[in-house]
Design an enzyme around this catalytic site. Structure first.
Site, short mmCIF file in Angstrom:
data_model
loop_
_atom_site.label_atom_id
_atom_site.label_comp_id
_atom_site.label_asym_id
_atom_site.label_seq_id
_atom_site.Cartn_x
_atom_site.Cartn_y
_atom_site.Cartn_z
N VAL A 167 5.53 69.59 11.01
CA VAL A 167 4.92 70.83 11.51
C VAL A 167 4.41 70.62 12.93
O VAL A 167 4.58 71.49 13.80
CB VAL A 167 3.79 71.31 10.58
CG1 VAL A 167 3.09 72.52 11.18
CG2 VAL A 167 4.35 71.66 9.21
N ASP A 168 3.80 69.47 13.19
CA ASP A 168 3.42 69.15 14.56
C ASP A 168 4.62 69.22 15.49
O ASP A 168 4.56 69.79 16.59
CB ASP A 168 2.82 67.75 14.64
CG ASP A 168 1.35 67.70 14.28
OD1 ASP A 168 0.65 68.71 14.49
OD2 ASP A 168 0.89 66.66 13.79
N MET A 169 5.72 68.59 15.06
CA MET A 169 6.90 68.51 15.92
C MET A 169 7.49 69.90 16.18
O MET A 169 7.79 70.25 17.33
CB MET A 169 7.95 67.59 15.29
CG MET A 169 7.50 66.16 15.05
SD MET A 169 6.98 65.28 16.55
CE MET A 169 8.56 65.10 17.38
#
Length: 388
Positions: A167-169
Site C-alpha cells: 500500500v505504501d508503494m
C-alpha cells in the site's frame, strides 16, 4: 535519456517512512532535483531496520538521488527558511497528518501565496477531506481496512498481509503519477494545484477489478492462496522438487496442458468442460494435476510447458530471483557507495528507455548533508548554524 526527463524540476520533500519517499524517489529517478527536508535528528524512516553500519537499508533504498536539508520546523527562523524553500520549488510533497502543515505555516495556501503556480501534493492515510483524515495509518493497517488482507493468505488460516509494504508503494506511485499529470497540465498553460493522495484510496484502486466483481455479484471474496478467483488452472502446483505457478486457463493452453501431462481424459470430464466448471472444482483439478506433476522436477516441467507456450514460472525465493537469467540480463542491481554504510547493493530504477542503461543513483543523503549548499543556492540567509 529517460532519467533526465525532469531535470528542470525542483521538488521540496517533507515526507517520511515509505509512501511519500517512494513518490519523490520516482521523481528523482526521472531527473528532478529533490530536496528532502528533515528534522535535525532525521526522518522516521531512518529508524527502520535492518541496518548497515547504523544506516537503515529501507531508507537507503528509497532516498537515493536526493539532497537532505536539516531544519527544526518548531524554530521560527528555520520554519521561514523551509517556507522559502517550498516557495522556490516547482513541486512540494508532504506526508504529515492533515492539519500539521497548516499549523506549521507550510500549507498549500501558505506556499501558494508566495508561489501561485506551485504544485503541492499531500499524502496521508485517508485523504484531506475524509471524516477519518486525522487518523494515523501505516501500511499494515491500510492493508487491513481496505480489504486487501481479507483476500490474502490461505483459506481458514489467520489473517495474512503482503509482506512488502504494497500500500505504501502503490500510494507513492499514485502520488508520482498525480504530480506528473499536474506538471503536464501546468505546462499547457494551467496553474498549480493541490493534489490529495490517500493510502486508503490507493489501496482500493489496487483492488479495482476485485471490487468490480463484488459490486456485480455482492459475493464477499475469501482468501484462496495462490489461486486466481477468475480462472483455473491459475495457481501454484507442486512438482517433485518445488513449486510452479501455472496459468493454463485459456482453452488452447488448457488443452495443451492436458496433453503434456498425458491427462487427456480431463478434456471430456464434465467437471472441467469450461472455465466455470474448473473454478467450481478447483480442488479436485489441482489434486489431479499435482498427482502427475510430482513425478518430475520443476525444471523438467517448465521446459515441457514452455515448448507448447503454456504460461508458467518457477516460484523463486530471493536467492533464485537474483540468480535468474532475466534478472542478470536486465542488470537490475547497482552498487552505491554511501559515506557511512560503505558499498551497498540496491535494485536499479525500473525507468529506462530501449537501448539505454539508467545512470547510477547517488546515495541516500546523510541527515542535513546538503543544508548549507541548498540554502546558499536558494539565497536563504543562514541565521543559525545549520547542520551540513
Amino acid at each position: 535519456m529517460l532519467g533526465d526527463s525532469l531535470s528542470d524540476v525542483r521538488i521540496v520533500d517533507f515526507t517520511q517512512i515509505a509512501a511519500g519517499p517512494v513518490c519523490t524517489h520516482i521523481l528523482a529517478d526521472l531527473g528532478a532535483d529533490v530536496i528532502k527536508v528533515e528534522a535535525p535528528e532525521g526522518e522516521l524512516g531512518r529508524a527502520l531496520s535492518p541496518f548497515v553500519a547504523g544506516q537503515s537499508l529501507a531508507f537507503l533504498a528509497l532516498n537515493g538521488n536526493k539532497r537532505s536539508v536539516a531544519l527544526d520546523l518548531k524554530d521560527s527562523a528555520q520554519r521561514e527558511a523551509a517556507l522559502q524553500l517550498a516557495s522556490s520549488a516547482d513541486v512540494v510533497v508532504e506526508s504529515f497528518r492533515p492539519g500539521v502543515m497548516q499549523r506549521l505555516g507550510l500549507s498549500y495556501e501558505d506556499v501558494r501565496q508566495r508561489h501561485p503556480a506551485v504544485i503541492y501534493c499531500s499524502i496521508s492515510a485517508y485523504g484531506q477531506q475524509s471524516a477519518w483524515k486525522h487518523k494515523p495509518g501505516v501500511d499494515g493497517a491500510l492493508q487491513a481496512i481496505s480489504g486487501l488482507m481479507s483476500i490474502t493468505g490461505l483459506p481458514g488460516a489467520p489473517p495474512s498481509k503482503v509482506q512488502v509494504p504494497v500500500v505504501d508503494m502503490v500510494t507513492g506511485y499514485t502520488a508520482a503519477i498525480g504530480v506528473l499529470g499536474a506538471l503536464a497540465r501546468r505546462a499547457r498553460g494551467g496553474v498549480g494545484q493541490w493534489i490529495d493522495v490517500g493510502m486508503f484510496a490507493s489501496a482500493i484502486a489496487l483492488q479495482e477489478s476485485s471490487f468490480a466483481s463484488y459490486f456485480a455479484e455482492r459475493i464477499v471474496p475469501l482468501p484462496i492462496g495462490s489461486a486466481a478467483p477468475y480462472a483455473a488452472p491459475n495457481e501454484a502446483v507442486r512438482c517433485a522438487d518445488g513449486w510452479i505457478m501455472l496459468a493454463a486457463y485459456h482453452p488452447s493452453r488448457w488443452e495443451a496442458l492436458c496433453h503434456v501431462l498425458e491427462l487427456c481424459e480431463l478434456l471430456s470430464d464434465p467437471r472441467f468442460l469450461d472455465m466455470s466448471g474448473r473454478i467450481a472444482h478447483r480442488k479436485e483439478l489441482v489434486a489431479l494435476l499435482e498427482e502427475r506433476m510430482v513425478r518430475r522436477t520443476r525444471s523438467d516441467w517448465l521446459e515441457r510447458f514452455e515448448e507448447v507456450d503454456i504460461i508458467c514460472a518457477p516460484i523463486n525465493d530471493y536467492s533464485e530471483v537474483v540468480a535468474s537469467p532475466v534478472f542478470a540480463d536486465a542488470d537490475f542491481t547497482e552498487q552505491v557507495y554511501h559515506p557511512a554504510a560503505g558499498d551497498v547493493t540496491l535494485t536499479r530504477t525500473p525507468f529506462r528507455a530501449v537501448g539505454e542503461m539508467p545512470a547510477k543513483r547517488r546515495p541516500a543523503p546523510l541527515v542535513g548533508e546538503h543544508t548549507r549548499e541548498v540554502l546558499q543556492e536558494m539565497g536563504v540567509p543562514a541565521v543559525w548554524s545549520p547542520k551540513g
